[in-house]
Write an enzyme that holds these catalytic residues in place. Structure first.
Site, PDB file in Angstrom:
ATOM      1  N   HIS A  87       0.851  -1.203   0.000  1.00  0.00           N
ATOM      2  CA  HIS A  87       0.000   0.000   0.000  1.00  0.00           C
ATOM      3  C   HIS A  87       0.883   1.248   0.000  1.00  0.00           C
ATOM      4  O   HIS A  87       0.998   1.945   1.010  1.00  0.00           O
ATOM      5  CB  HIS A  87      -0.930  -0.012   1.221  1.00  0.00           C
ATOM      6  CG  HIS A  87      -1.817  -1.211   1.266  1.00  0.00           C
ATOM      7  ND1 HIS A  87      -1.704  -2.208   2.207  1.00  0.00           N
ATOM      8  CD2 HIS A  87      -2.823  -1.594   0.442  1.00  0.00           C
ATOM      9  CE1 HIS A  87      -2.612  -3.146   1.964  1.00  0.00           C
ATOM     10  NE2 HIS A  87      -3.296  -2.791   0.908  1.00  0.00           N
ATOM     11  N   THR A 141       0.717 -12.877  -7.481  1.00  0.00           N
ATOM     12  CA  THR A 141       0.115 -12.330  -6.260  1.00  0.00           C
ATOM     13  C   THR A 141       0.141 -13.311  -5.087  1.00  0.00           C
ATOM     14  O   THR A 141      -0.180 -12.924  -3.970  1.00  0.00           O
ATOM     15  CB  THR A 141      -1.349 -11.926  -6.527  1.00  0.00           C
ATOM     16  OG1 THR A 141      -2.055 -13.070  -6.998  1.00  0.00           O
ATOM     17  CG2 THR A 141      -1.435 -10.822  -7.576  1.00  0.00           C
ATOM     18  N   ARG A 156      -1.798 -17.713 -12.797  1.00  0.00           N
ATOM     19  CA  ARG A 156      -2.482 -18.974 -12.482  1.00  0.00           C
ATOM     20  C   ARG A 156      -1.601 -20.136 -12.929  1.00  0.00           C
ATOM     21  O   ARG A 156      -0.776 -19.999 -13.825  1.00  0.00           O
ATOM     22  CB  ARG A 156      -3.814 -19.071 -13.233  1.00  0.00           C
ATOM     23  CG  ARG A 156      -4.771 -17.940 -12.948  1.00  0.00           C
ATOM     24  CD  ARG A 156      -5.357 -18.053 -11.567  1.00  0.00           C
ATOM     25  NE  ARG A 156      -6.394 -17.080 -11.329  1.00  0.00           N
ATOM     26  CZ  ARG A 156      -6.694 -16.574 -10.135  1.00  0.00           C
ATOM     27  NH1 ARG A 156      -5.997 -16.939  -9.064  1.00  0.00           N
ATOM     28  NH2 ARG A 156      -7.661 -15.708  -9.996  1.00  0.00           N
ATOM     29  N   LYS A 159       1.039 -25.430 -15.482  1.00  0.00           N
ATOM     30  CA  LYS A 159       1.544 -26.808 -15.448  1.00  0.00           C
ATOM     31  C   LYS A 159       2.081 -27.109 -14.063  1.00  0.00           C
ATOM     32  O   LYS A 159       2.701 -26.253 -13.438  1.00  0.00           O
ATOM     33  CB  LYS A 159       2.714 -26.986 -16.425  1.00  0.00           C
ATOM     34  CG  LYS A 159       2.311 -27.019 -17.861  1.00  0.00           C
ATOM     35  CD  LYS A 159       3.518 -27.138 -18.772  1.00  0.00           C
ATOM     36  CE  LYS A 159       3.063 -26.892 -20.201  1.00  0.00           C
ATOM     37  NZ  LYS A 159       4.148 -26.610 -21.112  1.00  0.00           N
TER      38      LYS A 159
HETATM   39  C1  COA Z   1       4.709 -19.518 -19.430  1.00  0.00           C
HETATM   40  C2  COA Z   1       5.494 -20.265 -20.498  1.00  0.00           C
HETATM   41  C3  COA Z   1       6.679 -21.016 -19.856  1.00  0.00           C
HETATM   42  C4  COA Z   1       4.539 -21.265 -21.110  1.00  0.00           C
HETATM   43  O1  COA Z   1       5.181 -21.903 -22.167  1.00  0.00           O
HETATM   44  P1  COA Z   1       4.611 -23.328 -22.631  1.00  0.00           P
HETATM   45  O2  COA Z   1       4.711 -24.279 -21.485  1.00  0.00           O
HETATM   46  O3  COA Z   1       5.304 -23.704 -23.882  1.00  0.00           O
HETATM   47  O4  COA Z   1       3.060 -23.099 -22.818  1.00  0.00           O
HETATM   48  P2  COA Z   1       2.241 -22.707 -24.129  1.00  0.00           P
HETATM   49  O5  COA Z   1       3.014 -21.736 -24.960  1.00  0.00           O
HETATM   50  O6  COA Z   1       1.787 -23.983 -24.752  1.00  0.00           O
HETATM   51  O7  COA Z   1       0.987 -21.926 -23.517  1.00  0.00           O
HETATM   52  C5  COA Z   1      -0.031 -22.586 -22.786  1.00  0.00           C
HETATM   53  C6  COA Z   1      -1.162 -21.574 -22.592  1.00  0.00           C
HETATM   54  O8  COA Z   1      -0.713 -20.540 -21.731  1.00  0.00           O
HETATM   55  C7  COA Z   1      -0.788 -19.262 -22.368  1.00  0.00           C
HETATM   56  N1  COA Z   1       0.441 -18.541 -22.021  1.00  0.00           N
HETATM   57  C8  COA Z   1       1.698 -18.876 -22.306  1.00  0.00           C
HETATM   58  N2  COA Z   1       2.560 -17.991 -21.809  1.00  0.00           N
HETATM   59  C9  COA Z   1       1.813 -17.059 -21.195  1.00  0.00           C
HETATM   60  C10 COA Z   1       2.129 -15.883 -20.504  1.00  0.00           C
HETATM   61  N3  COA Z   1       3.409 -15.516 -20.321  1.00  0.00           N
HETATM   62  N4  COA Z   1       1.138 -15.153 -19.970  1.00  0.00           N
HETATM   63  C11 COA Z   1      -0.158 -15.538 -20.142  1.00  0.00           C
HETATM   64  N5  COA Z   1      -0.525 -16.669 -20.790  1.00  0.00           N
HETATM   65  C12 COA Z   1       0.455 -17.398 -21.321  1.00  0.00           C
HETATM   66  C13 COA Z   1      -0.838 -19.579 -23.856  1.00  0.00           C
HETATM   67  O9  COA Z   1      -1.498 -18.562 -24.574  1.00  0.00           O
HETATM   68  C14 COA Z   1      -1.603 -20.863 -23.849  1.00  0.00           C
HETATM   69  O10 COA Z   1      -2.985 -20.583 -23.668  1.00  0.00           O
HETATM   70  P3  COA Z   1      -4.094 -21.244 -24.648  1.00  0.00           P
HETATM   71  O11 COA Z   1      -3.965 -22.702 -24.403  1.00  0.00           O
HETATM   72  O12 COA Z   1      -5.364 -20.643 -24.165  1.00  0.00           O
HETATM   73  O13 COA Z   1      -3.697 -20.853 -26.015  1.00  0.00           O
HETATM   74  C15 COA Z   1       6.073 -19.303 -21.587  1.00  0.00           C
HETATM   75  O14 COA Z   1       5.046 -18.845 -22.436  1.00  0.00           O
HETATM   76  C16 COA Z   1       6.754 -18.089 -21.001  1.00  0.00           C
HETATM   77  O15 COA Z   1       6.153 -17.041 -20.733  1.00  0.00           O
HETATM   78  N6  COA Z   1       8.106 -18.251 -20.783  1.00  0.00           N
HETATM   79  C17 COA Z   1       8.953 -17.197 -20.246  1.00  0.00           C
HETATM   80  C18 COA Z   1       9.860 -16.661 -21.382  1.00  0.00           C
HETATM   81  C19 COA Z   1      10.751 -15.528 -20.899  1.00  0.00           C
HETATM   82  O16 COA Z   1      10.283 -14.589 -20.314  1.00  0.00           O
HETATM   83  N7  COA Z   1      12.055 -15.656 -21.130  1.00  0.00           N
HETATM   84  C20 COA Z   1      12.971 -14.659 -20.597  1.00  0.00           C
HETATM   85  C21 COA Z   1      14.220 -14.422 -21.424  1.00  0.00           C
HETATM   86  S1  COA Z   1      13.948 -14.168 -23.150  1.00  0.00           S
END
Ligand code: COA
Length: 199
Positions: A87, A141, A156, A159
């Site tokens: 806050h 959060t 949320r 996996k």
């Molecule tokens: C979260 C994360 C690990 C998921 O990757 P993934 O396991 O391959 O999952 P998917 O890409 O199959 O996505 C699964 C679902 O989550 C959603 N999703 C993926 N990444 C998301 C994110 N960052 N925020 C919100 N939703 C996300 C996808 O849209 C998908 O939703 P849908 O099924 O309704 O289409 C990846 O997207 C991510 O954000 N990695 C971090 C990358 C990063 O910041 N690297 C830093 C250095 S470059």
């Protein structure tokens, strides 16, 4: 610590740097600790009282505030923001400028091997479990259980049992844990009927 620091770094004398820490330009570090072989990217600020373990990677433009502890082997992406004041206010109810004694610092812990995606914001007072992965742009959060991928605003679970093992919780080398086993291990704050839990 590297013998020759790049120009335009501000590293206060009270910073404790471990062995072979690599620091890129334009950082601002004060009153913090950074462990052996950790890399700190450009335009990173790390405040007093923050602790970073060994072999971490802190990518450019990230802000790590007072009250944050990051264990070893943690990846922090670009432009990650940690928060320690739920806050915030610039002035007191009486209109005076707030001082260090006018607020409560919330502590955050990022456990070993976790990864925080770029652009994520972590609210204060939470724990990111071992080897958890926070998606890019997430607003976290609540506590994140170990070996769990979270994403979104608010974050949320996407996996569970990410990487297939939950060794720190007592199940070593298991290829896959049942939902009940995972639930027993993580004891998480996320609801079982979370809309993102089965994805
Ligand atoms: C979260 C994360 C690990 C998921 O990757 P993934 O396991 O391959 O999952 P998917 O890409 O199959 O996505 C699964 C679902 O989550 C959603 N999703 C993926 N990444 C998301 C994110 N960052 N925020 C919100 N939703 C996300 C996808 O849209 C998908 O939703 P849908 O099924 O309704 O289409 C990846 O997207 C991510 O954000 N990695 C971090 C990358 C990063 O910041 N690297 C830093 C250095 S470059």
């Amino acid at each position: 610590m590297e013998k020759e620091l790049p120009n335009y770094c501000r590293i206060a004398p009270d910073v404790k740097l471990g062995r072979d820490v690599r620091i890129h330009g334009f950082v601002n570090l004060y009153g913090c600790e950074i462990g052996d072989e950790t890399r700190v990217g450009t335009f990173v600020e790390i405040q007093k009282g923050a602790k970073i373990g060994s072999r971490c990677k802190i990518s450019s433009h990230t802000f790590i505030c007072e009250g944050v502890t990051i264990e070893s082997g943690v990846f922090v992406g670009h432009g990650v923001t940690f928060i320690n004041d739920r806050h915030p206010a610039a002035i007191t109810n009486g209109g005076e400028l707030k001082t260090d004694s006018d607020w409560h610092c919330q502590r955050t812990l990022v456990k070993e091997g976790a990864a925080i995606g770029s652009g994520a914001t972590l609210l204060g007072g939470i724990t990111i479990g071992e080897n958890a992965l926070v998606g890019a742009g997430s607003v976290v959060t609540h506590d994140v259980p170990p070996y769990t991928v979270v994403a979104g605003n608010p974050a949320r679970i996407l996996k569970r049992n990410w990487r297939g093992v939950a060794c720190n919780a007592g199940i070593v080398g298991a290829a896959s844990n049942s939902p009940q086993e995972i639930s027993d291990i993580v004891g998480d704050n996320f609801s079982a009927d979370d809309p993102g839990a089965s994805r």
